[in-house]
Motif scaffolding. Sequence first.
Motif, mmCIF file in Angstrom:
data_model
loop_
_atom_site.group_PDB
_atom_site.id
_atom_site.type_symbol
_atom_site.label_atom_id
_atom_site.label_comp_id
_atom_site.label_asym_id
_atom_site.label_seq_id
_atom_site.Cartn_x
_atom_site.Cartn_y
_atom_site.Cartn_z
ATOM 1 N N THR A 191 2.920 11.081 5.628
ATOM 2 C CA THR A 191 1.977 11.013 6.747
ATOM 3 C C THR A 191 2.629 10.435 8.001
ATOM 4 N N ASN A 228 12.065 11.795 -4.472
ATOM 5 C CA ASN A 228 11.662 10.573 -5.180
ATOM 6 C C ASN A 228 12.144 10.637 -6.628
ATOM 7 N N VAL A 235 -7.528 11.632 2.030
ATOM 8 C CA VAL A 235 -6.534 12.691 1.811
ATOM 9 C C VAL A 235 -6.298 12.962 0.323
ATOM 10 N N LYS A 236 -6.648 12.012 -0.543
ATOM 11 C CA LYS A 236 -6.452 12.170 -1.990
ATOM 12 C C LYS A 236 -7.629 12.899 -2.655
ATOM 13 N N TYR A 253 9.233 4.915 5.765
ATOM 14 C CA TYR A 253 8.114 5.249 6.640
ATOM 15 C C TYR A 253 8.561 5.004 8.084
ATOM 16 N N TYR A 308 0.830 -1.198 0.000
ATOM 17 C CA TYR A 308 0.000 0.000 0.000
ATOM 18 C C TYR A 308 0.861 1.241 0.000
ATOM 19 N N SER A 335 3.250 15.021 0.494
ATOM 20 C CA SER A 335 4.587 15.508 0.836
ATOM 21 C C SER A 335 5.447 15.582 -0.420
ATOM 22 N N PHE A 336 5.090 14.815 -1.437
ATOM 23 C CA PHE A 336 5.840 14.833 -2.701
ATOM 24 C C PHE A 336 4.874 14.787 -3.885
ATOM 25 N N GLY A 337 4.089 13.698 -3.966
ATOM 26 C CA GLY A 337 3.182 13.534 -5.111
ATOM 27 C C GLY A 337 3.862 12.723 -6.203
#
Length: 380
Positions: free
Chosen positions: A122, A172, A208-209, A92, A11, A282-284
């Motif tokens: 997150t 990333n 959140v999306k 994470y 996930y 935080s990035f996307g």
Amino acid sequence: MNIGITVYPTYGGSGIVGSELGRDLAERGHNVHFISSFLPTRVTELGERIHFHEVEMMSYPLFEHQPYDLALATKMATVARAEKLDLFHVHYAIPHSISAILARESIKQKRYVPVITTLHGTDITLVGADRSYLPITRYGLQQSDGVTAVSKFLKQATIETFDFDEIEVIPNFICPTQYKRLPDSPLRGELAPNGERLLVHVSNFRPVKRPADCIEILAKVRQSGESARLIMVGDGPERSAVYYHAEQLGMEEHTVFVGKQANISEYLGVADVFLLPSELESFGLAALEAQACEVPVIATRIGGIPEVVNDGESGFLSDVGDVGKMSADTLILFRDEEKRRAFGTRGRELAVQRYSTDKIIPQYIGFYEKIVKKAKAATA
Ligand code: GMT
């Protein structure tokens, strides 16, 4: 190097980044040991340099909840000794950094294996910032031998919430040969059988999306007379609600839910516009993947997104929930083919120049070398 990598295997973007990092490190000659509850989704092949160590859960009548964090720490310690790991790299913070620190401490008399924690979002902005988890998250950061964050935004958020600033920003990345335009793909005709414009959204469908905003954008674009379809890639808790919303707005026939896909680039490679209306990123990563495929991005001006998407050059940014502006920006791109192509070309350029694997993976390797050297000096 012998590198132990731990991710959430099924996930989220942090699992994708950790898995693709491991695959790339193996291609560059390192030995990578994934230590996780399942084989991470993006790790499709094991081989001479890619290994998988499954965390086994112990059940015992006393354990109402099986202690995963301890099982992970135990496995990490075992693998570190057997495979002579040079470092643990966890993606994470919660609970992975805590498990890695436990593993390191439990075997340090025999072998000191430094812990590198990569913050993804997150883990800092939601879970870690919750008062109940804040102290242990801060402890995880302080006790890690090295900490990286995927954006400048996330580094700043970590400083503000945890008063901890020894963080290296390593963004990333994408592989430019894997993520690219696919002009001849038959998928385009399947998804848009009548030559419709293609909007694509990719996420794990968490609140959140804001995936329902994509339906609103589609509805407004169609009300303006543009023939468009929306392809929703991924799955998660909001999917049923989004489907219901599509029905309410009469958009169900124009929306295709394709579920989780192993190869996101097939969809991005044929898209016209990518939608990422998130409340927080935080990035996307998905926006970067879209840009690499020459797809202009319509997204929100939050978190790390402005570091990835150049507003007015490779996409358009809006306030959270401003579906009016997001649909108007989509229409600008649909009605001006030259602009849409120019945005696509610029997006690809930015993705390759700033975020290609050849640029970013050496930064991780350099960071590993620095941390391993520092740990050796401290334990000599
Ligand atoms: O979204 C999360 O809960 C965590 C994480 C994940 O595993 O999906 O997502 C974060 O990490 C991605 C990879 O670094 C970033 O691209 C996402 O922006 C970030 N998600 C958020 O900040 C909401």
